[in-house]
Design an enzyme around this catalytic site. Structure first.
Site: not given
Length: 546
Positions: A67, A390
């Site tokens: 990420d 997300d």
């Protein structure tokens, strides 16, 4: 000591000793290099076949992730220009929740292309102006190529695209179901507050054991062993004041002259506690969540009354309980009545990974829900949580905007194609900057190909040729073919691309306009500028950033 000139043979000192200054092309070269290095750091994490980074902090704690924003937050970055790109990633995360790596690598590529233009003696202001024109045109093209969609099937595809390549590959479909269900549940007139989706994570199980709770999970247990462990059709009271005898607000002294008075005083205190519990019971509550403390004696009376009570519940959890059950948070027990109570089909204590937790479930149309995320180890659970966050962000953005674009580099290739055509209509040196902007956007499909072990040049050539026929052609990194991404279900929210391009362009413009970097510290201290001193004569050098 820093000095800028001389008067009457004497140096004019305007900055304290230890200050540092980098000017002109040296400053630009140094800042561009810092941006390129940072972009290269996260570049290998992009896409379904992106690799992970292991980050170890000073205490030895480990984070394994791909990420982008997590990597940049965990890195101890010193260089001021690099910090500006970290801000790009943080903004992307706050606004959309996904696309952080894309934003940073586009910004890094814009700086790389700008360096070539600077070597051609094009003024930084001209480049910045061209980039600004290109960013505005890119947004127009993006609106044209976006597709209207917010049905459940599209939301599922958007969520799965966001989670692809983030350690959730095996279970991305059931996880996408949970995420879409959670976001749709908390939707309020087309608006979604992601704070109303609570994420609880526990290791010791498989990803498939993750579940959506139509209510709230509280990481606490009943305060007294004699209280019921499960309550069906619960009536819930929420109290944000302590259940105990209050101390006087002024200093007071009580004089007791014989044991009978002492006994009467103790009995009076007990009666006050009992009255509080009776008030809760009389209101009809069977479950009590208290934000503050509950006296030992009150715990005993609550247990005798058959009321399940939990104390020291976080304020954020109290707000979630109120939204989930329809209860009203009461500040004074005397004001508590039946109308203030919330409803839940079940309130039960359950043990998860050996820890007791309270599950408030089966609420009627709850506007706050909980995702219980499971995984084999703590590091796995942490990465699943980042993927879920997300996915929540992109599903919420899709519902709010109702627009999506094709993934797999399709959107970037379409915008780049449109920008190159637009550049031909511009006169002046800005044309070169617009063309550079278009080429910079192609770094996304190029990186997807590189990370999948494909030939990036062949992939770009094939993509450009395919886009003469369809706007939705992108790179399938699993087969190496150019495919219609919309039909393949690889789609992203319009807002992800919009924000990534806008913030990357603005950060690149800001960095390009800097021609003087002054770092000033206290007298006698050496400035920590992330290795900026001496960069001017080291075009191949790399500024330390960590």
């Amino acid at each position: 000591m820093a000095q800028l000139g001389q008067g009457q043979g004497q140096p004019i000192i305007i900055m304290p000793e230890g200050s540092s200054r980098v000017l002109g092309r040296d400053a630009q070269r140094m800042n561009i290099l810092a941006g390129k290095v940072l972009a290269e750091t996260v570049r290998t994490t992009l896409g379904p076949k992106g690799m992970d980074k292991m980050l170890v902090d000073g205490l030895g704690d480990i984070v394994v992730t791909n990420d982008g924003v997590t990597i940049l937050k965990e890195m101890d970055i010193e260089h001021p220009a690099a910090k500006m790109l970290v801000e790009v990633a943080k903004t992307q995360e706050d606004e959309v929740g996904d696309g952080t790596t894309t934003a940073v690598i586009i910004a890094g590529e814009l700086l790389k292309k700008a360096e070539n233009l600077l070597d051609m003696d094009i003024h930084p202001t001209i480049i910045a102006m061209g980039y600004r024109q290109a960013a505005e045109k890119a947004q127009e093209i993006l609106s044209v190529i976006s597709i209207d969609a917010d049905d459940r099937e599209t939301l599922m595809k958007v969520a799965m695209t966001a989670m692809t390549g983030k350690g959730t590959e095996k279970a991305r479909e059931p996880l996408a179901e949970l995420v879409v269900g959670a976001v749709k549940q908390v939707e309020d007139d087309g608006e979604i507050d992601q704070d109303h989706i609570k994420i609880e994570k526990k290791d010791g199980a498989t990803i498939d054991d993750s579940q959506l709770v139509n209510g709230v999970i509280i990481d606490k247990e009943p305060v007294h062993p004699g209280m019921p462990k499960k309550m069906e059709d619960a009536r819930i009271a929420l109290l944000n004041s302590a259940i105990e005898v209050k101390e006087t607000e002024v200093d007071a002294e009580i004089r007791i002259t014989d044991p009978a008075q002492m006994q009467a005083f103790i009995e009076q205190e007990e009666q006050m506690i009992k009255d509080m519990v009776n008030k809760i019971a009389d209101a009809g509550a069977t479950v009590l969540f208290c934000q503050k403390g509950i006296d030992d004696l009150a715990q005993h009376y609550l247990a005798k009354a058959g009321i399940m009570a939990v104390r020291r519940v976080k304020k954020s959890d109290m707000e979630k309980l109120a939204r989930a059950t329809g209860a009203t948070v009461v500040s004074n027990i005397e004001d508590l009545d039946f109308e203030d109570l919330g409803l839940a089909g079940s309130v039960a204590e359950k043990k998860i990974s050996g820890e007791a937790m309270i599950f408030v479930e089966d609420c009627k149309d709850p506007k706050s829900v909980t995702l219980l995320i499971r995984g084999s180890t703590q590091h796995v659970v942490d990465e699943i949580e980042r993927a879920i966050e997300d996915a929540i962000g992109v599903v919420a953005a899709t519902i709010e905007d109702g627009k999506v674009v094709a993934g797999g580099g399709a959107a970037e290739i379409s915008i780049a194609k449109g920008l190159k055509e637009y550049a031909d209509t511009i006169s002046g040196r800005e044309q070169l900057a617009v063309t550079a902007f278009a080429e910079a956007l192609e770094v996304v499909p190029k990186t997807l190909a590189e990370n999948a072990g494909l030939d990036s040049i062949d992939a770009l050539v094939d993509l450009r040729a395919a886009h003469e026929k369809s706007l939705y052609m992108g790179l399938n990194v699993f087969t190496g073919d150019v495919t219609d991404m919309y039909r393949a279900g690889v789609i992203e929210p319009h807002r992800v691309k919009k924000q990534a391009i806008q913030s990357a362009a603005e950060a690149a413009e800001m960095i390009l306009r800097i021609d003087d970097v002054i770092a000033s510290t206290g007298a006698g201290k050496e400035p920590d500028m992330g290795g900026m001193e001496g960069m001017g004569g080291m075009p191949g050098g790399m500024p330390p950033m960590m």
